[in-house]
Design a protein around this motif. Structure first.
Motif, PDB file in Angstrom:
ATOM      1  N   ALA A 156      -1.765  -0.057 -13.632  1.00 18.53           N
ATOM      2  CA  ALA A 156      -2.140   0.784 -12.496  1.00 18.53           C
ATOM      3  C   ALA A 156      -0.929   1.549 -11.979  1.00 18.53           C
ATOM      4  O   ALA A 156       0.208   1.100 -12.110  1.00 18.53           O
ATOM      5  N   PRO A 157      -1.144   2.725 -11.368  1.00 21.53           N
ATOM      6  CA  PRO A 157      -0.014   3.488 -10.803  1.00 21.53           C
ATOM      7  C   PRO A 157       0.604   2.770  -9.621  1.00 21.53           C
ATOM      8  O   PRO A 157      -0.059   1.977  -8.946  1.00 21.53           O
ATOM      9  N   PRO A 158       1.863   3.044  -9.324  1.00 22.19           N
ATOM     10  CA  PRO A 158       2.537   2.341  -8.209  1.00 22.19           C
ATOM     11  C   PRO A 158       2.011   2.801  -6.855  1.00 22.19           C
ATOM     12  O   PRO A 158       1.386   3.850  -6.707  1.00 22.19           O
ATOM     13  N   PHE A 159       2.327   2.016  -5.845  1.00 20.46           N
ATOM     14  CA  PHE A 159       1.819   2.274  -4.500  1.00 20.46           C
ATOM     15  C   PHE A 159       2.362   3.591  -3.934  1.00 20.46           C
ATOM     16  O   PHE A 159       1.627   4.355  -3.299  1.00 20.46           O
ATOM     17  N   LYS A 160       3.636   3.884  -4.150  1.00 22.26           N
ATOM     18  CA  LYS A 160       4.241   5.084  -3.590  1.00 22.26           C
ATOM     19  C   LYS A 160       3.542   6.344  -4.086  1.00 22.26           C
ATOM     20  O   LYS A 160       3.320   7.303  -3.329  1.00 22.26           O
ATOM     21  N   GLU A 161       3.192   6.355  -5.358  1.00 19.22           N
ATOM     22  CA  GLU A 161       2.516   7.529  -5.927  1.00 19.22           C
ATOM     23  C   GLU A 161       1.143   7.737  -5.278  1.00 19.22           C
ATOM     24  O   GLU A 161       0.778   8.855  -4.898  1.00 19.22           O
ATOM     25  N   ILE A 162       0.377   6.665  -5.144  1.00 14.99           N
ATOM     26  CA  ILE A 162      -0.952   6.776  -4.537  1.00 14.99           C
ATOM     27  C   ILE A 162      -0.841   7.112  -3.051  1.00 14.99           C
ATOM     28  O   ILE A 162      -1.653   7.870  -2.509  1.00 14.99           O
ATOM     29  N   GLN A 163       0.159   6.580  -2.377  1.00 16.68           N
ATOM     30  CA  GLN A 163       0.342   6.881  -0.958  1.00 16.68           C
ATOM     31  C   GLN A 163       0.620   8.374  -0.744  1.00 16.68           C
ATOM     32  O   GLN A 163       0.055   9.005   0.161  1.00 16.68           O
ATOM     33  N   LYS A 164       1.461   8.951  -1.585  1.00 20.41           N
ATOM     34  CA  LYS A 164       1.757  10.382  -1.470  1.00 20.41           C
ATOM     35  C   LYS A 164       0.510  11.218  -1.756  1.00 20.41           C
ATOM     36  O   LYS A 164       0.232  12.198  -1.047  1.00 20.41           O
ATOM     37  N   LYS A 165      -0.243  10.817  -2.767  1.00 23.33           N
ATOM     38  CA  LYS A 165      -1.463  11.555  -3.101  1.00 23.33           C
ATOM     39  C   LYS A 165      -2.487  11.465  -1.971  1.00 23.33           C
ATOM     40  O   LYS A 165      -3.151  12.458  -1.622  1.00 23.33           O
TER      41      LYS A 165
ATOM     42  N   LEU B 113      -2.620   1.492   3.614  1.00 27.54           N
ATOM     43  CA  LEU B 113      -2.027   2.686   2.997  1.00 27.54           C
ATOM     44  C   LEU B 113      -0.719   3.089   3.674  1.00 27.54           C
ATOM     45  O   LEU B 113      -0.016   3.986   3.173  1.00 27.54           O
ATOM     46  N   LEU B 114      -0.404   2.456   4.832  1.00 22.22           N
ATOM     47  CA  LEU B 114       0.776   2.810   5.623  1.00 22.22           C
ATOM     48  C   LEU B 114       0.749   4.278   6.005  1.00 22.22           C
ATOM     49  O   LEU B 114       1.762   4.997   5.949  1.00 22.22           O
TER      50      LEU B 114
END
Length: 372
Positions: free
Chosen positions: A194-203, A225-226
Protein backbone atom coordinates in the motif's frame (compact mmCIF):
# COMPACT_ATOMS: atom_id res chain seq x y z
CA UNK A 1 -100.90 -21.15 -46.27
CA UNK A 2 -99.67 -24.66 -47.17
CA UNK A 3 -97.71 -23.27 -50.10
CA UNK A 4 -96.14 -20.66 -47.86
CA UNK A 5 -95.04 -23.30 -45.35
CA UNK A 6 -93.48 -25.45 -48.10
CA UNK A 7 -91.60 -22.50 -49.54
CA UNK A 8 -90.23 -21.60 -46.12
CA UNK A 9 -89.06 -25.21 -45.56
CA UNK A 10 -87.31 -25.25 -48.94
CA UNK A 11 -85.62 -21.93 -48.17
CA UNK A 12 -84.42 -23.20 -44.79
CA UNK A 13 -82.96 -26.39 -46.33
CA UNK A 14 -81.15 -24.33 -48.95
CA UNK A 15 -79.65 -22.04 -46.31
CA UNK A 16 -78.49 -25.06 -44.28
CA UNK A 17 -76.78 -26.53 -47.37
CA UNK A 18 -75.03 -23.24 -48.05
CA UNK A 19 -73.83 -23.05 -44.43
CA UNK A 20 -72.43 -26.59 -44.58
CA UNK A 21 -70.67 -25.84 -47.86
CA UNK A 22 -69.17 -22.68 -46.35
CA UNK A 23 -67.86 -24.60 -43.34
CA UNK A 24 -66.26 -27.20 -45.58
CA UNK A 25 -64.47 -24.56 -47.63
CA UNK A 26 -63.09 -22.96 -44.43
CA UNK A 27 -61.51 -26.30 -43.42
CA UNK A 28 -59.71 -26.47 -46.74
CA UNK A 29 -61.98 -29.14 -48.12
CA UNK A 30 -60.11 -31.91 -46.27
CA UNK A 31 -62.53 -32.46 -43.42
CA UNK A 32 -66.25 -33.09 -43.99
CA UNK A 33 -68.73 -30.55 -42.75
CA UNK A 34 -69.95 -31.43 -39.29
CA UNK A 35 -73.63 -31.20 -38.47
CA UNK A 36 -74.71 -28.38 -36.27
CA UNK A 37 -74.74 -29.36 -32.63
CA UNK A 38 -75.82 -27.61 -29.54
CA UNK A 39 -74.42 -27.62 -26.04
CA UNK A 40 -71.07 -29.05 -24.88
CA UNK A 41 -69.99 -30.61 -28.16
CA UNK A 42 -70.08 -27.36 -30.07
CA UNK A 43 -68.07 -25.45 -27.42
CA UNK A 44 -65.38 -28.16 -27.19
CA UNK A 45 -64.97 -28.16 -30.94
CA UNK A 46 -64.57 -24.39 -30.92
CA UNK A 47 -61.92 -24.58 -28.17
CA UNK A 48 -59.94 -27.22 -30.08
CA UNK A 49 -60.05 -25.06 -33.18
CA UNK A 50 -58.79 -22.02 -31.21
CA UNK A 51 -55.92 -24.01 -29.66
CA UNK A 52 -54.90 -25.25 -33.09
CA UNK A 53 -54.93 -21.74 -34.50
CA UNK A 54 -52.89 -20.39 -31.53
CA UNK A 55 -50.22 -23.07 -31.87
CA UNK A 56 -50.00 -22.43 -35.58
CA UNK A 57 -49.61 -18.68 -34.96
CA UNK A 58 -46.87 -19.35 -32.39
CA UNK A 59 -45.03 -21.59 -34.81
CA UNK A 60 -45.26 -18.94 -37.50
CA UNK A 61 -44.01 -16.29 -35.05
CA UNK A 62 -41.06 -18.44 -34.00
CA UNK A 63 -40.12 -19.09 -37.59
CA UNK A 64 -40.39 -15.40 -38.38
CA UNK A 65 -38.14 -14.45 -35.44
CA UNK A 66 -35.54 -17.06 -36.35
CA UNK A 67 -35.43 -15.70 -39.88
CA UNK A 68 -35.21 -12.11 -38.64
CA UNK A 69 -32.52 -12.98 -36.06
CA UNK A 70 -30.46 -14.62 -38.80
CA UNK A 71 -30.89 -11.59 -41.01
CA UNK A 72 -29.95 -8.92 -38.44
CA UNK A 73 -27.34 -11.04 -36.63
CA UNK A 74 -29.02 -11.03 -33.24
CA UNK A 75 -26.81 -12.21 -30.39
CA UNK A 76 -23.53 -11.43 -32.16
CA UNK A 77 -23.04 -8.07 -30.44
CA UNK A 78 -20.06 -8.30 -28.04
CA UNK A 79 -21.87 -6.32 -25.35
CA UNK A 80 -24.91 -8.59 -25.61
CA UNK A 81 -22.68 -11.66 -25.41
CA UNK A 82 -20.91 -10.26 -22.34
CA UNK A 83 -24.21 -9.48 -20.59
CA UNK A 84 -25.56 -12.94 -21.40
CA UNK A 85 -22.38 -14.58 -20.10
CA UNK A 86 -22.55 -12.53 -16.88
CA UNK A 87 -26.21 -13.41 -16.42
CA UNK A 88 -25.57 -17.12 -16.94
CA UNK A 89 -22.57 -17.00 -14.57
CA UNK A 90 -24.65 -15.29 -11.89
CA UNK A 91 -27.44 -17.85 -12.28
CA UNK A 92 -24.93 -20.69 -12.09
CA UNK A 93 -23.32 -19.22 -8.98
CA UNK A 94 -26.74 -18.79 -7.38
CA UNK A 95 -27.62 -22.39 -8.16
CA UNK A 96 -24.27 -23.63 -6.87
CA UNK A 97 -24.54 -21.61 -3.66
CA UNK A 98 -28.18 -22.41 -3.00
CA UNK A 99 -29.63 -24.70 -0.40
CA UNK A 100 -30.19 -28.31 -1.47
CA UNK A 101 -33.22 -30.41 -0.54
CA UNK A 102 -32.86 -34.19 -0.20
CA UNK A 103 -35.31 -37.06 -0.35
CA UNK A 104 -35.78 -39.84 2.17
CA UNK A 105 -33.12 -41.95 0.49
CA UNK A 106 -30.58 -39.14 0.70
CA UNK A 107 -30.71 -38.24 -2.98
CA UNK A 108 -30.79 -34.57 -3.89
CA UNK A 109 -34.18 -33.56 -5.16
CA UNK A 110 -33.48 -29.98 -6.24
CA UNK A 111 -31.35 -27.02 -5.24
CA UNK A 112 -32.89 -23.70 -4.28
CA UNK A 113 -30.99 -20.71 -5.60
CA UNK A 114 -29.50 -18.48 -2.94
CA UNK A 115 -30.96 -15.00 -3.44
CA UNK A 116 -29.39 -12.01 -1.71
CA UNK A 117 -32.34 -9.85 -0.77
CA UNK A 118 -30.26 -7.27 1.12
CA UNK A 119 -30.06 -3.96 -0.70
CA UNK A 120 -26.78 -2.08 -0.55
CA UNK A 121 -25.96 1.52 -1.51
CA UNK A 122 -25.31 1.94 -5.22
CA UNK A 123 -24.31 4.86 -7.48
CA UNK A 124 -27.15 7.09 -8.64
CA UNK A 125 -25.46 8.39 -11.80
CA UNK A 126 -22.71 7.80 -14.36
CA UNK A 127 -20.50 10.77 -13.56
CA UNK A 128 -17.06 9.56 -12.43
CA UNK A 129 -15.33 12.95 -12.19
CA UNK A 130 -14.33 14.73 -9.01
CA UNK A 131 -17.29 16.97 -8.11
CA UNK A 132 -17.76 19.87 -5.68
CA UNK A 133 -19.62 17.54 -3.29
CA UNK A 134 -17.81 14.42 -2.06
CA UNK A 135 -18.35 11.79 0.61
CA UNK A 136 -15.57 10.28 2.73
CA UNK A 137 -15.16 7.22 4.93
CA UNK A 138 -12.08 5.62 6.46
CA UNK A 139 -11.20 2.29 8.03
CA UNK A 140 -8.70 2.15 10.88
CA UNK A 141 -6.47 -0.45 12.49
CA UNK A 142 -5.17 -0.55 16.06
CA UNK A 143 -1.63 0.47 16.99
CA UNK A 144 0.18 1.13 20.22
CA UNK A 145 0.85 -1.21 23.12
CA UNK A 146 -2.78 -2.19 23.62
CA UNK A 147 -3.92 -1.69 20.00
CA UNK A 148 -6.54 0.91 20.96
CA UNK A 149 -5.01 3.84 19.10
CA UNK A 150 -6.63 4.10 15.67
CA UNK A 151 -4.42 4.57 12.60
CA UNK A 152 -5.59 5.01 9.01
CA UNK A 153 -5.59 1.81 6.94
CA UNK A 154 -8.08 2.52 4.12
CA UNK A 155 -9.67 5.67 2.71
CA UNK A 156 -12.55 5.89 0.21
CA UNK A 157 -13.98 8.96 -1.52
CA UNK A 158 -17.06 9.02 -3.77
CA UNK A 159 -18.44 11.91 -5.82
CA UNK A 160 -21.97 13.33 -5.74
CA UNK A 161 -23.26 10.44 -7.88
CA UNK A 162 -21.75 7.79 -5.60
CA UNK A 163 -19.02 6.72 -8.01
CA UNK A 164 -15.60 5.98 -6.53
CA UNK A 165 -13.02 8.74 -6.91
CA UNK A 166 -10.41 7.32 -4.55
CA UNK A 167 -10.28 3.95 -2.79
CA UNK A 168 -6.92 2.76 -1.50
CA UNK A 169 -5.29 1.04 1.42
CA UNK A 170 -2.71 3.00 3.40
CA UNK A 171 0.46 1.62 4.93
CA UNK A 172 0.74 2.79 8.56
CA UNK A 173 4.03 4.21 9.66
CA UNK A 174 4.18 1.95 12.73
CA UNK A 175 3.57 -1.64 13.73
CA UNK A 176 -0.05 -2.77 13.63
CA UNK A 177 -1.17 -4.58 16.77
CA UNK A 178 -4.83 -5.23 15.90
CA UNK A 179 -6.06 -5.30 12.29
CA UNK A 180 -9.71 -5.36 13.43
CA UNK A 181 -10.54 -7.50 10.40
CA UNK A 182 -13.96 -8.48 11.74
CA UNK A 183 -15.04 -4.84 11.49
CA UNK A 184 -12.58 -3.05 9.22
CA UNK A 185 -12.11 -5.83 6.66
CA UNK A 186 -8.37 -5.03 6.55
CA UNK A 187 -5.89 -7.92 6.38
CA UNK A 188 -2.10 -7.93 6.58
CA UNK A 189 -1.83 -8.72 2.86
CA UNK A 190 -3.79 -5.53 2.02
CA UNK A 191 -1.14 -3.30 3.60
CA UNK A 192 1.99 -4.96 2.21
CA UNK A 193 2.28 -2.89 -0.99
CA UNK A 194 0.00 0.00 0.00
CA UNK A 195 1.14 3.62 -0.53
CA UNK A 196 2.57 5.47 2.48
CA UNK A 197 0.49 7.71 4.70
CA UNK A 198 2.19 10.97 3.66
CA UNK A 199 1.34 10.42 0.00
CA UNK A 200 -2.34 9.73 0.72
CA UNK A 201 -2.52 12.66 3.15
CA UNK A 202 -1.25 15.07 0.49
CA UNK A 203 -3.67 13.67 -2.08
CA UNK A 204 -6.60 13.97 0.33
CA UNK A 205 -5.66 17.57 1.17
CA UNK A 206 -5.84 18.43 -2.54
CA UNK A 207 -9.19 16.66 -2.89
CA UNK A 208 -10.78 18.34 0.14
CA UNK A 209 -9.72 21.87 -0.75
CA UNK A 210 -12.79 23.99 -1.58
CA UNK A 211 -15.29 21.10 -1.60
CA UNK A 212 -18.30 20.17 0.51
CA UNK A 213 -17.44 17.10 2.59
CA UNK A 214 -20.10 14.55 3.58
CA UNK A 215 -19.67 11.66 5.98
CA UNK A 216 -20.65 10.04 9.24
CA UNK A 217 -18.62 11.02 12.33
CA UNK A 218 -16.18 12.97 10.16
CA UNK A 219 -14.30 14.06 13.26
CA UNK A 220 -12.74 10.60 13.53
CA UNK A 221 -11.91 10.37 9.81
CA UNK A 222 -10.25 13.79 9.70
CA UNK A 223 -8.39 13.02 12.92
CA UNK A 224 -6.81 9.88 11.49
CA UNK A 225 -5.95 11.81 8.29
CA UNK A 226 -4.38 14.60 10.42
CA UNK A 227 -6.35 17.13 8.37
CA UNK A 228 -8.91 19.83 9.08
CA UNK A 229 -11.89 21.12 7.09
CA UNK A 230 -14.04 24.26 7.49
CA UNK A 231 -17.22 23.74 9.46
CA UNK A 232 -19.28 25.59 6.85
CA UNK A 233 -18.15 23.06 4.21
CA UNK A 234 -18.85 19.96 6.35
CA UNK A 235 -22.06 17.90 6.38
CA UNK A 236 -21.89 15.29 9.14
CA UNK A 237 -24.85 12.88 9.38
CA UNK A 238 -23.83 12.05 12.97
CA UNK A 239 -24.44 15.62 14.19
CA UNK A 240 -27.40 16.73 12.04
CA UNK A 241 -30.19 17.13 14.58
CA UNK A 242 -33.04 15.33 12.71
CA UNK A 243 -30.76 12.26 12.45
CA UNK A 244 -29.68 12.23 16.11
CA UNK A 245 -31.28 10.83 19.27
CA UNK A 246 -31.71 12.07 22.85
CA UNK A 247 -28.64 11.68 25.02
CA UNK A 248 -28.50 8.88 27.53
CA UNK A 249 -27.85 9.65 31.18
CA UNK A 250 -24.20 8.58 31.02
CA UNK A 251 -23.55 10.62 27.85
CA UNK A 252 -24.65 14.08 28.93
CA UNK A 253 -21.28 15.04 30.34
CA UNK A 254 -19.47 13.94 27.14
CA UNK A 255 -21.58 15.81 24.57
CA UNK A 256 -19.09 18.63 24.03
CA UNK A 257 -16.06 16.37 24.16
CA UNK A 258 -17.35 13.98 21.46
CA UNK A 259 -18.47 16.78 19.16
CA UNK A 260 -22.12 15.73 18.83
CA UNK A 261 -25.13 18.02 18.84
CA UNK A 262 -25.81 19.58 22.23
CA UNK A 263 -28.42 17.56 24.08
CA UNK A 264 -28.46 14.89 21.36
CA UNK A 265 -26.53 11.69 20.64
CA UNK A 266 -25.34 10.26 17.34
CA UNK A 267 -26.92 7.12 15.89
CA UNK A 268 -25.10 4.40 13.99
CA UNK A 269 -24.92 4.68 10.22
CA UNK A 270 -26.35 1.19 9.90
CA UNK A 271 -29.45 2.15 11.89
CA UNK A 272 -29.97 5.35 9.89
CA UNK A 273 -29.70 3.49 6.57
CA UNK A 274 -32.17 0.83 7.63
CA UNK A 275 -34.71 3.41 8.83
CA UNK A 276 -34.43 6.17 6.21
CA UNK A 277 -33.13 4.37 3.12
CA UNK A 278 -34.19 0.74 3.53
CA UNK A 279 -30.60 -0.39 2.90
CA UNK A 280 -28.42 -2.85 4.79
CA UNK A 281 -24.76 -2.10 5.46
CA UNK A 282 -22.12 -3.27 7.93
CA UNK A 283 -23.70 -6.72 8.20
CA UNK A 284 -20.22 -8.23 8.50
CA UNK A 285 -16.94 -6.63 7.52
CA UNK A 286 -17.37 -2.92 6.86
CA UNK A 287 -16.83 -1.45 3.41
CA UNK A 288 -15.72 2.17 3.40
CA UNK A 289 -17.17 2.63 -0.10
CA UNK A 290 -20.63 1.46 1.02
CA UNK A 291 -20.44 3.65 4.14
CA UNK A 292 -19.49 6.73 2.10
CA UNK A 293 -22.34 6.09 -0.35
CA UNK A 294 -24.78 5.59 2.53
CA UNK A 295 -23.81 8.93 4.10
CA UNK A 296 -24.16 10.59 0.69
CA UNK A 297 -27.67 9.15 0.20
CA UNK A 298 -28.71 10.33 3.66
CA UNK A 299 -27.48 13.82 2.84
CA UNK A 300 -29.30 13.84 -0.51
CA UNK A 301 -32.52 12.90 1.24
CA UNK A 302 -32.20 15.72 3.80
CA UNK A 303 -30.34 18.21 1.58
CA UNK A 304 -33.13 20.77 1.08
CA UNK A 305 -33.99 21.17 4.77
CA UNK A 306 -30.34 20.85 5.77
CA UNK A 307 -29.12 23.64 3.49
CA UNK A 308 -32.08 25.86 4.42
CA UNK A 309 -31.22 25.45 8.09
CA UNK A 310 -27.59 26.29 7.42
CA UNK A 311 -28.55 29.42 5.47
CA UNK A 312 -30.84 30.56 8.27
CA UNK A 313 -28.17 29.90 10.90
CA UNK A 314 -25.58 31.69 8.78
CA UNK A 315 -27.82 34.74 8.37
CA UNK A 316 -28.38 34.86 12.15
CA UNK A 317 -24.66 34.63 12.82
CA UNK A 318 -23.96 37.38 10.31
CA UNK A 319 -26.57 39.60 11.97
CA UNK A 320 -25.01 38.94 15.37
CA UNK A 321 -21.54 39.75 14.04
CA UNK A 322 -22.71 42.96 12.41
CA UNK A 323 -24.54 43.98 15.61
CA UNK A 324 -21.46 43.27 17.71
CA UNK A 325 -19.29 45.25 15.29
CA UNK A 326 -21.68 48.19 15.41
CA UNK A 327 -21.77 48.03 19.20
CA UNK A 328 -17.98 47.99 19.31
CA UNK A 329 -17.84 51.03 17.03
CA UNK A 330 -20.31 52.94 19.20
CA UNK A 331 -18.37 52.14 22.36
CA UNK A 332 -15.15 53.26 20.72
CA UNK A 333 -16.79 56.47 19.53
CA UNK A 334 -18.15 57.22 23.00
CA UNK A 335 -14.74 56.52 24.53
CA UNK A 336 -13.09 58.86 22.02
CA UNK A 337 -15.64 61.57 22.80
CA UNK A 338 -14.99 61.21 26.52
CA UNK A 339 -11.25 61.45 25.92
CA UNK A 340 -11.73 64.63 23.87
CA UNK A 341 -13.84 66.21 26.61
CA UNK A 342 -11.23 65.36 29.23
CA UNK A 343 -8.47 66.78 27.08
CA UNK A 344 -10.45 69.97 26.51
CA UNK A 345 -11.02 70.42 30.25
CA UNK A 346 -7.36 69.89 31.01
CA UNK A 347 -6.28 72.35 28.34
CA UNK A 348 -8.75 74.96 29.63
CA UNK A 349 -7.43 74.64 33.16
CA UNK A 350 -3.83 74.90 32.02
CA UNK A 351 -4.34 77.78 29.58
CA UNK A 352 -7.11 80.21 30.72
CA UNK A 353 -9.35 81.59 28.06
CA UNK A 354 -8.21 84.92 26.59
CA UNK A 355 -10.37 87.82 25.47
CA UNK A 356 -10.93 88.13 21.78
CA UNK A 357 -9.83 91.79 21.67
CA UNK A 358 -6.64 91.02 23.61
CA UNK A 359 -5.55 87.51 22.57
CA UNK A 360 -1.97 88.02 23.80
CA UNK A 361 -2.95 89.24 27.28
CA UNK A 362 -1.51 92.75 26.93
CA UNK A 363 -4.23 94.32 29.07
CA UNK A 364 -3.40 92.02 31.94
CA UNK A 365 -0.08 93.80 32.45
CA UNK A 366 -1.86 97.12 32.97
CA UNK A 367 1.05 99.03 31.50
CA UNK A 368 0.62 102.03 29.18
CA UNK A 369 3.59 101.72 26.87
CA UNK A 370 2.95 104.99 25.00
CA UNK A 371 2.89 107.05 28.19
CA UNK A 372 6.19 105.48 29.26
Amino acid sequence: AAVTRQSLRRRGRAMAKKKKARAGSADGGTSPALPETRGLGASSGTKKKKRTSDSAAAAVGASNWSALATKIGAGTNPKAKKRRAERLAAEEAARAGGAARFGRDGSELHRTAAVDTAKKPAPVGRNTALTDVIALDCEMVGCGEDGKRSVLARVSVVNEDGNVVLDTFVAPGERVVDYRTRVSGVRPSDLQHAPPFKEIQKKMADILRGRVLIGHALRNDLKCLLLDHPKSMTRDTATYRPLTRPLRANERRHDKKNGVARGRGSRSLRELCAQHLGLEIQAGEHSSVDDARAALLLYRKCAVAWERELRTAGAGERRKKSASKEETKNKRRERDDDDDDDERERSTARFPKRHRADPFGVRDARVDLFRR
